[in-house]
Design a protein around this motif. Structure first.
Motif, mmCIF file in Angstrom:
data_model
loop_
_atom_site.group_PDB
_atom_site.id
_atom_site.type_symbol
_atom_site.label_atom_id
_atom_site.label_comp_id
_atom_site.label_asym_id
_atom_site.label_seq_id
_atom_site.Cartn_x
_atom_site.Cartn_y
_atom_site.Cartn_z
ATOM 1 N N GLU A 67 0.817 -1.216 0.000
ATOM 2 C CA GLU A 67 0.000 0.000 0.000
ATOM 3 C C GLU A 67 0.849 1.265 0.000
ATOM 4 O OE1 GLU A 67 -2.561 -0.314 3.353
ATOM 5 O OE2 GLU A 67 -3.847 -1.854 2.440
ATOM 6 N N VAL A 89 -1.562 4.455 -5.330
ATOM 7 C CA VAL A 89 -2.987 4.753 -5.475
ATOM 8 C C VAL A 89 -3.511 4.184 -6.786
ATOM 9 C CG1 VAL A 89 -4.691 6.594 -5.697
ATOM 10 C CG2 VAL A 89 -2.809 6.834 -4.075
ATOM 11 N N LEU A 173 -3.365 12.679 -7.801
ATOM 12 C CA LEU A 173 -3.646 11.350 -7.262
ATOM 13 C C LEU A 173 -4.972 10.802 -7.787
ATOM 14 C CD1 LEU A 173 -2.523 11.873 -3.557
ATOM 15 C CD2 LEU A 173 -1.412 10.421 -5.253
#
Length: 251
Positions: A67, A89, A173
């Motif tokens: 992650e 992401v 993002l």
């Protein structure tokens, strides 16, 4: 007192130990208790603190490394708290978009909301170095008009460059996975004769607006570019209501 003959309830699913450990570490990071750049205790110390085995801690760490919340500097075993990047992401969003069978139309509608806003912000905030990078991209694009694969790569880099020039990290993002899937689905369109030239001209106008520091012009030309993007997709005989293509299989 009469008791019911049967009770209908939902089965309670308890998290596995490694998931509970990963969630606890994640909460400490997100709350700021463990700041970005901080070193974590070793695996044995974490195992003792959580009351679990070392293998459980290792599995939790593996999840958090995937992650992007934890990293190990090259050549060390030290765990460092990290701020996830767009790559982290993007990989998770890409999986969700593909597996939920999100359509090209849905991604395009999102593109129409994000890309013009990015261009408008870039006209205000782009640095000289960022503008120079976009100009170099255009120079290379002019040489790649008959090379669809290279043109696609340069188009994606150009749009990513505008997003970076917007100075808005949240925007960067949010669009990371969407833009990659959307633009790669555009490759069949770029194989058609006039598509490359139209793309190049649109980029020229967008870049000119950025250099002129004209946010409205930048937004307007990006909107035109996005609309042309959809038209090209439809003219190529592609169905905008179908899910975006899955990633190519690797050997």
């Amino acid at each position: 007192m009469k008791r019911p003959s049967s009770v209908e309830v939902e089965v309670i699913e308890l998290p596995r130990a490694y998931q509970a450990v990963a969630s606890s570490i994640s909460r400490k990071v997100m709350s700021g208790e463990w700041a970005v750049g901080a070193s974590l205790p070793g695996e044995w110390a974490l195992a003792e603190a959580f009351g679990v085995t070392r293998s459980t801690v290792r599995e939790a760490i593996r999840v958090l490394e995937q992650e992007g919340l934890l990293v190990r500097p090259r050549g060390t075993k030290q765990l460092i708290v990290n701020a996830p990047t767009g790559v982290h992401v993007s990989s998770r969003m890409t999986a969700a978009i593909i597996l939920q069978q999100v359509t090209f139309l849905e991604l395009w509608e999102t593109m129409m909301a994000i890309e013009p806003a990015a261009a408008e912000a870039a006209a205000r905030h782009a640095t000289p170095n960022q503008l120079a990078s976009l100009e170099e991209n255009q120079r290379l694009t002019a040489k790649a008009l008959r090379n669809p694969s290279k043109l696609l790569e340069l188009d994606l880099a150009f749009m990513n460059g505008i997003a970076e020039a917007s100075g808005n990290r949240a925007l960067v993002l949010c669009r990371s996975a969407i833009s990659d899937l959307l633009y790669r689905a555009f490759l069949p369109v770029l194989r058609r004769a006039p598509a490359g030239e139209r793309l190049f001209v649109a980029h020229q106008h967008i870049l000119a607006a950025l250099k002129e520091r004209d946010p409205e012009k930048a937004r307007r030309w990006m909107e035109r570019h996005c609309v042309d993007f959809r038209r090209g997709y439809e003219r190529a005989g592609l169905d905008i209501n179908l899910p975006v293509p899955r990633l190519e299989r690797t050997a």
